[in-house]
Write a protein that holds these residues in place. Sequence first.
Motif, PDB file in Angstrom:
ATOM      1  N   MET A   1     -39.755  -0.192 -13.264  1.00 51.00           N
ATOM      2  CA  MET A   1     -39.710   0.554 -14.520  1.00 51.00           C
ATOM      3  C   MET A   1     -41.104   0.588 -15.148  1.00 51.00           C
ATOM      4  O   MET A   1     -41.817  -0.404 -15.159  1.00 51.00           O
ATOM      5  CB  MET A   1     -38.728  -0.139 -15.472  1.00 51.00           C
ATOM      6  N   ALA A   2     -41.454   1.740 -15.663  1.00 51.53           N
ATOM      7  CA  ALA A   2     -42.776   1.905 -16.272  1.00 51.53           C
ATOM      8  C   ALA A   2     -42.863   1.125 -17.585  1.00 51.53           C
ATOM      9  O   ALA A   2     -41.874   0.964 -18.291  1.00 51.53           O
ATOM     10  CB  ALA A   2     -43.041   3.381 -16.521  1.00 51.53           C
ATOM     11  N   GLU A   3     -44.051   0.659 -17.853  1.00 52.26           N
ATOM     12  CA  GLU A   3     -44.288  -0.042 -19.117  1.00 52.26           C
ATOM     13  C   GLU A   3     -44.243   0.947 -20.280  1.00 52.26           C
ATOM     14  O   GLU A   3     -44.604   2.113 -20.128  1.00 52.26           O
ATOM     15  CB  GLU A   3     -45.669  -0.694 -19.102  1.00 52.26           C
ATOM     16  N   ILE A   4     -43.812   0.455 -21.412  1.00 56.19           N
ATOM     17  CA  ILE A   4     -43.756   1.281 -22.615  1.00 56.19           C
ATOM     18  C   ILE A   4     -44.722   0.703 -23.646  1.00 56.19           C
ATOM     19  O   ILE A   4     -44.654  -0.485 -23.959  1.00 56.19           O
ATOM     20  CB  ILE A   4     -42.320   1.311 -23.187  1.00 56.19           C
ATOM     21  N   PRO A   5     -45.622   1.541 -24.167  1.00 58.74           N
ATOM     22  CA  PRO A   5     -46.547   1.045 -25.198  1.00 58.74           C
ATOM     23  C   PRO A   5     -45.762   0.508 -26.399  1.00 58.74           C
ATOM     24  O   PRO A   5     -44.700   1.025 -26.736  1.00 58.74           O
ATOM     25  CB  PRO A   5     -47.345   2.287 -25.590  1.00 58.74           C
ATOM     26  N   ASN A   6     -46.316  -0.521 -27.009  1.00 61.81           N
ATOM     27  CA  ASN A   6     -45.663  -1.087 -28.193  1.00 61.81           C
ATOM     28  C   ASN A   6     -46.722  -1.627 -29.143  1.00 61.81           C
ATOM     29  O   ASN A   6     -47.895  -1.712 -28.803  1.00 61.81           O
ATOM     30  CB  ASN A   6     -44.671  -2.183 -27.787  1.00 61.81           C
ATOM     31  N   LEU A   7     -46.267  -1.976 -30.325  1.00 64.84           N
ATOM     32  CA  LEU A   7     -47.182  -2.449 -31.366  1.00 64.84           C
ATOM     33  C   LEU A   7     -47.079  -3.952 -31.589  1.00 64.84           C
ATOM     34  O   LEU A   7     -47.607  -4.465 -32.582  1.00 64.84           O
ATOM     35  CB  LEU A   7     -46.895  -1.702 -32.673  1.00 64.84           C
ATOM     36  N   ASP A   8     -46.430  -4.654 -30.685  1.00 64.66           N
ATOM     37  CA  ASP A   8     -46.199  -6.092 -30.855  1.00 64.66           C
ATOM     38  C   ASP A   8     -47.495  -6.867 -31.094  1.00 64.66           C
ATOM     39  O   ASP A   8     -47.574  -7.697 -31.994  1.00 64.66           O
ATOM     40  CB  ASP A   8     -45.463  -6.680 -29.646  1.00 64.66           C
ATOM     41  N   TYR A   9     -48.504  -6.606 -30.273  1.00 69.13           N
ATOM     42  CA  TYR A   9     -49.769  -7.340 -30.401  1.00 69.13           C
ATOM     43  C   TYR A   9     -50.427  -7.048 -31.748  1.00 69.13           C
ATOM     44  O   TYR A   9     -50.909  -7.954 -32.428  1.00 69.13           O
ATOM     45  CB  TYR A   9     -50.713  -6.986 -29.247  1.00 69.13           C
ATOM     46  N   ILE A  10     -50.436  -5.770 -32.131  1.00 68.18           N
ATOM     47  CA  ILE A  10     -51.048  -5.391 -33.408  1.00 68.18           C
ATOM     48  C   ILE A  10     -50.315  -6.071 -34.562  1.00 68.18           C
ATOM     49  O   ILE A  10     -50.937  -6.600 -35.485  1.00 68.18           O
ATOM     50  CB  ILE A  10     -51.060  -3.856 -33.577  1.00 68.18           C
ATOM     51  N   LYS A  11     -48.990  -6.090 -34.499  1.00 69.26           N
ATOM     52  CA  LYS A  11     -48.201  -6.744 -35.547  1.00 69.26           C
ATOM     53  C   LYS A  11     -48.493  -8.249 -35.576  1.00 69.26           C
ATOM     54  O   LYS A  11     -48.582  -8.851 -36.643  1.00 69.26           O
ATOM     55  CB  LYS A  11     -46.718  -6.478 -35.346  1.00 69.26           C
ATOM     56  N   GLU A  12     -48.656  -8.823 -34.387  1.00 68.18           N
ATOM     57  CA  GLU A  12     -48.929 -10.259 -34.294  1.00 68.18           C
ATOM     58  C   GLU A  12     -50.270 -10.618 -34.935  1.00 68.18           C
ATOM     59  O   GLU A  12     -50.352 -11.545 -35.738  1.00 68.18           O
ATOM     60  CB  GLU A  12     -48.929 -10.678 -32.817  1.00 68.18           C
ATOM     61  N   PHE A  62     -55.130  -0.394 -23.630  1.00 65.54           N
ATOM     62  CA  PHE A  62     -53.898  -0.676 -22.876  1.00 65.54           C
ATOM     63  C   PHE A  62     -53.391  -2.070 -23.236  1.00 65.54           C
ATOM     64  O   PHE A  62     -52.207  -2.266 -23.486  1.00 65.54           O
ATOM     65  CB  PHE A  62     -54.143  -0.618 -21.361  1.00 65.54           C
ATOM     66  N   GLY A  63     -54.298  -3.038 -23.243  1.00 60.26           N
ATOM     67  CA  GLY A  63     -53.925  -4.407 -23.578  1.00 60.26           C
ATOM     68  C   GLY A  63     -53.381  -4.520 -24.994  1.00 60.26           C
ATOM     69  O   GLY A  63     -52.371  -5.180 -25.236  1.00 60.26           O
ATOM     70  N   ILE A  64     -54.047  -3.848 -25.921  1.00 58.99           N
ATOM     71  CA  ILE A  64     -53.623  -3.877 -27.321  1.00 58.99           C
ATOM     72  C   ILE A  64     -52.222  -3.291 -27.487  1.00 58.99           C
ATOM     73  O   ILE A  64     -51.435  -3.743 -28.306  1.00 58.99           O
ATOM     74  CB  ILE A  64     -54.643  -3.118 -28.203  1.00 58.99           C
ATOM     75  N   LEU A  65     -51.908  -2.290 -26.663  1.00 60.40           N
ATOM     76  CA  LEU A  65     -50.600  -1.634 -26.748  1.00 60.40           C
ATOM     77  C   LEU A  65     -49.553  -2.292 -25.842  1.00 60.40           C
ATOM     78  O   LEU A  65     -48.499  -1.714 -25.582  1.00 60.40           O
ATOM     79  CB  LEU A  65     -50.736  -0.139 -26.421  1.00 60.40           C
ATOM     80  N   GLY A  66     -49.839  -3.505 -25.371  1.00 57.35           N
ATOM     81  CA  GLY A  66     -48.860  -4.272 -24.609  1.00 57.35           C
ATOM     82  C   GLY A  66     -48.639  -3.803 -23.190  1.00 57.35           C
ATOM     83  O   GLY A  66     -47.632  -4.133 -22.567  1.00 57.35           O
ATOM     84  N   LEU A  67     -49.580  -3.042 -22.654  1.00 60.60           N
ATOM     85  CA  LEU A  67     -49.453  -2.518 -21.293  1.00 60.60           C
ATOM     86  C   LEU A  67     -50.213  -3.424 -20.328  1.00 60.60           C
ATOM     87  O   LEU A  67     -51.294  -3.092 -19.847  1.00 60.60           O
ATOM     88  CB  LEU A  67     -49.987  -1.082 -21.239  1.00 60.60           C
ATOM     89  N   ASN A  68     -49.631  -4.573 -20.035  1.00 60.31           N
ATOM     90  CA  ASN A  68     -50.333  -5.580 -19.239  1.00 60.31           C
ATOM     91  C   ASN A  68     -50.572  -5.153 -17.799  1.00 60.31           C
ATOM     92  O   ASN A  68     -51.646  -5.406 -17.251  1.00 60.31           O
ATOM     93  CB  ASN A  68     -49.584  -6.911 -19.297  1.00 60.31           C
ATOM     94  N   ASN A  69     -49.598  -4.510 -17.171  1.00 61.47           N
ATOM     95  CA  ASN A  69     -49.806  -4.042 -15.800  1.00 61.47           C
ATOM     96  C   ASN A  69     -50.841  -2.922 -15.765  1.00 61.47           C
ATOM     97  O   ASN A  69     -51.680  -2.873 -14.870  1.00 61.47           O
ATOM     98  CB  ASN A  69     -48.491  -3.567 -15.179  1.00 61.47           C
ATOM     99  N   ALA A  70     -50.781  -2.040 -16.746  1.00 61.61           N
ATOM    100  CA  ALA A  70     -51.755  -0.949 -16.830  1.00 61.61           C
ATOM    101  C   ALA A  70     -53.160  -1.501 -17.043  1.00 61.61           C
ATOM    102  O   ALA A  70     -54.136  -0.978 -16.496  1.00 61.61           O
ATOM    103  CB  ALA A  70     -51.382   0.006 -17.954  1.00 61.61           C
ATOM    104  N   TYR A  71     -53.256  -2.559 -17.829  1.00 62.13           N
ATOM    105  CA  TYR A  71     -54.546  -3.211 -18.058  1.00 62.13           C
ATOM    106  C   TYR A  71     -55.117  -3.703 -16.726  1.00 62.13           C
ATOM    107  O   TYR A  71     -56.295  -3.492 -16.430  1.00 62.13           O
ATOM    108  CB  TYR A  71     -54.376  -4.364 -19.048  1.00 62.13           C
TER     109      TYR A  71
END
Length: 107
Positions: A1-12, A62-71
Amino acid sequence: MAEIPNLDYIKEISGGNEEFEKKFLSIIQVEFPKEKEDYCNLLKGGQLEESAKVVHKIKHKFGILGLNNAYKIAIKYEEDLKIGNTALKEDFESVLDTVQEFIVKME
């Protein structure tokens, strides 16, 4: 399954400071489309070294948006471009499109 960008890191890192979150997001919304365009133009022009420099900037988003595999893909692609290898082009550009869609939805 493809990664989905998220704001978790920014919120953290914002510690709940919504103003900080908005500023951080606005920076991504301004910089990302320009960097994507620069990357595409440089790649079309065969300027792989310069493309690698833009990939370097983009990978952090990519990292900021939680896309670790994409990073991880971007790290490898950046190094590959420096030696003339574009094998990860489709994978990288697929993530660019995903991030672009995410940014547009946030506006």
